[in-house]
Motif scaffolding. Structure first.
Motif, PDB file in Angstrom:
ATOM      1  N   ASP A   1     -59.067 -32.380 -11.431  1.00  0.00           N
ATOM      2  CA  ASP A   1     -58.208 -33.521 -11.079  1.00  0.00           C
ATOM      3  C   ASP A   1     -58.594 -34.148  -9.739  1.00  0.00           C
ATOM      4  N   LEU A   2     -59.428 -33.448  -8.984  1.00  0.00           N
ATOM      5  CA  LEU A   2     -59.735 -33.923  -7.625  1.00  0.00           C
ATOM      6  C   LEU A   2     -60.417 -35.281  -7.631  1.00  0.00           C
ATOM      7  N   GLU A   3     -61.272 -35.486  -8.637  1.00  0.00           N
ATOM      8  CA  GLU A   3     -62.014 -36.746  -8.704  1.00  0.00           C
ATOM      9  C   GLU A   3     -61.051 -37.936  -8.872  1.00  0.00           C
ATOM     10  N   GLU A   4     -60.029 -37.745  -9.735  1.00  0.00           N
ATOM     11  CA  GLU A   4     -59.052 -38.816  -9.957  1.00  0.00           C
ATOM     12  C   GLU A   4     -58.206 -39.044  -8.698  1.00  0.00           C
ATOM     13  N   ILE A   5     -57.837 -37.979  -8.014  1.00  0.00           N
ATOM     14  CA  ILE A   5     -57.089 -38.127  -6.749  1.00  0.00           C
ATOM     15  C   ILE A   5     -57.915 -38.950  -5.762  1.00  0.00           C
ATOM     16  N   LYS A   6     -59.183 -38.668  -5.709  1.00  0.00           N
ATOM     17  CA  LYS A   6     -60.057 -39.396  -4.784  1.00  0.00           C
ATOM     18  C   LYS A   6     -60.136 -40.881  -5.154  1.00  0.00           C
ATOM     19  N   ARG A   7     -60.191 -41.142  -6.448  1.00  0.00           N
ATOM     20  CA  ARG A   7     -60.229 -42.529  -6.908  1.00  0.00           C
ATOM     21  C   ARG A   7     -58.912 -43.240  -6.548  1.00  0.00           C
ATOM     22  N   LEU A   8     -57.780 -42.567  -6.807  1.00  0.00           N
ATOM     23  CA  LEU A   8     -56.473 -43.153  -6.475  1.00  0.00           C
ATOM     24  C   LEU A   8     -56.350 -43.406  -4.965  1.00  0.00           C
ATOM     25  N   ALA A   9     -56.969 -42.535  -4.182  1.00  0.00           N
ATOM     26  CA  ALA A   9     -56.853 -42.643  -2.715  1.00  0.00           C
ATOM     27  C   ALA A   9     -57.503 -43.905  -2.165  1.00  0.00           C
ATOM     28  N   THR A  10     -58.350 -44.551  -2.956  1.00  0.00           N
ATOM     29  CA  THR A  10     -59.000 -45.774  -2.477  1.00  0.00           C
ATOM     30  C   THR A  10     -58.111 -47.016  -2.692  1.00  0.00           C
ATOM     31  N   HIS A  11     -56.974 -46.845  -3.369  1.00  0.00           N
ATOM     32  CA  HIS A  11     -56.039 -47.960  -3.536  1.00  0.00           C
ATOM     33  C   HIS A  11     -55.567 -48.423  -2.151  1.00  0.00           C
ATOM     34  N   PRO A  12     -55.472 -49.758  -1.938  1.00  0.00           N
ATOM     35  CA  PRO A  12     -55.129 -50.254  -0.585  1.00  0.00           C
ATOM     36  C   PRO A  12     -53.783 -49.773  -0.048  1.00  0.00           C
ATOM     37  N   LYS A  13     -52.841 -49.385  -0.910  1.00  0.00           N
ATOM     38  CA  LYS A  13     -51.556 -48.920  -0.389  1.00  0.00           C
ATOM     39  C   LYS A  13     -51.440 -47.396  -0.321  1.00  0.00           C
ATOM     40  N   VAL A  14     -52.522 -46.701  -0.612  1.00  0.00           N
ATOM     41  CA  VAL A  14     -52.524 -45.250  -0.401  1.00  0.00           C
ATOM     42  C   VAL A  14     -52.957 -44.990   1.041  1.00  0.00           C
TER      43      VAL A  14
END
Ligand code: NI
Length: 256
Positions: free
Chosen positions: A76-89
């Motif tokens: 799941d780490l890869e998806e967390i990393k992808r989500l973390a690039t969202h401008p409001k994260v």
């Protein structure tokens, strides 16, 4: 002017399913400047981002909570990393160690340190959960030296000093208002206000006089009042300084 900055909330929780879209606009009209919704797994991290897209003053953290881990979590780490690039994260969280639960400690440490590496790589702060794991936590934080917050702090004065020495912030919530609170009161007394941020961990840990009820960010007023009392300063100063601290750690500045 709204001065409450809730650095740690769970508005994705099912406790808010019935009235979330009434409650959130309400809190921003009642003293709340901004909230950061913490992720505990992929689904809640995504939900937090959806809330952040909908409400200007809601920000999100993405992360895997130690309580939510299993052998497949590494994938799941890869998806967390992808989500973390969202401008409001604005952070990687809620991550950490929880030795109260049965999740194998080696697995917890592996996923926690992988997320600390991720935060460093993305140059983001972290929001950390530490329950009954103070020794291992301190050792890991000294090794990885992340930026961020140790949320719902439950350690000793000495540990608080170490955390502050690492340049991190101490998250203080409703527990400080509880009648039986002793250690956390001493921690607040001995920690410079410049290193404290406020939080709810809502829907949990509502401060007195709402202890046991569903928590929300407006109740931070009571936590701030107790801190002001402990430190012998004005509540406005507590709110202003902790808001500024939270803006600095999360790198957030919303127009009032
Ligand atoms: Ni939490």
């Amino acid at each position: 002017m709204n001065l409450i900055f809730d650095t740690h909330s769970h508005y994705d929780d099912k406790a808010f399913h019935d009235d979330r879209d009434i409650l959130l606009p309400h809190i921003f009209e009642n003293g709340v400047y901004a909230v950061v919704n913490q992720g505990t797994d992929i689904a809640s991290s995504r939900f937090g981002i959806e809330l952040a897209e909908k409400y200007e003053r809601v920000f999100a953290a993405a992360g895997l909570h130690p309580e939510c881990l299993n052998e497949k979590s590494i994938n799941d780490l890869e998806e967390i990393k992808r989500l973390a690039t969202h401008p409001k994260v604005v952070a990687i969280g809620e991550i950490g160690l929880d030795y109260y639960y049965d999740v194998p400690r080696e697995l917890q440490k592996q996923i926690f340190t992988a997320q600390l590496d991720m935060a460093r790589e993305l140059d983001m702060p972290v929001n950390i959960h530490d329950r009954e794991a103070h020794g291992d936590m301190l050792q890991i934080l000294k090794e990885y030296t992340p930026k961020g917050i140790l949320h719902c702090f439950s350690g000793s004065i000495e540990m608080a000093r170490d955390i502050v020495g690492l340049g991190m912030y101490i998250g203080i919530g409703g527990v400080v208002t509880f009648k039986n609170a002793v250690k956390i009161v001493e921690v607040v007394r001995n920690t410079p206000l410049e290193r404290i941020v406020l939080e709810t961990d809502c829907p949990y840990l509502a401060p007195v006089p709402f202890r046991g009820k569903r928590n929300n960010s407006t109740y931070i007023e009571y936590t701030a009042q107790r801190i002001a009392e402990i430190k012998g300063i004005a509540v406005e100063r507590v709110l202003e300084t902790t808001k500024y601290n939270a803006e600095c750690v999360y790198n957030i500045n919303v127009k009032q």
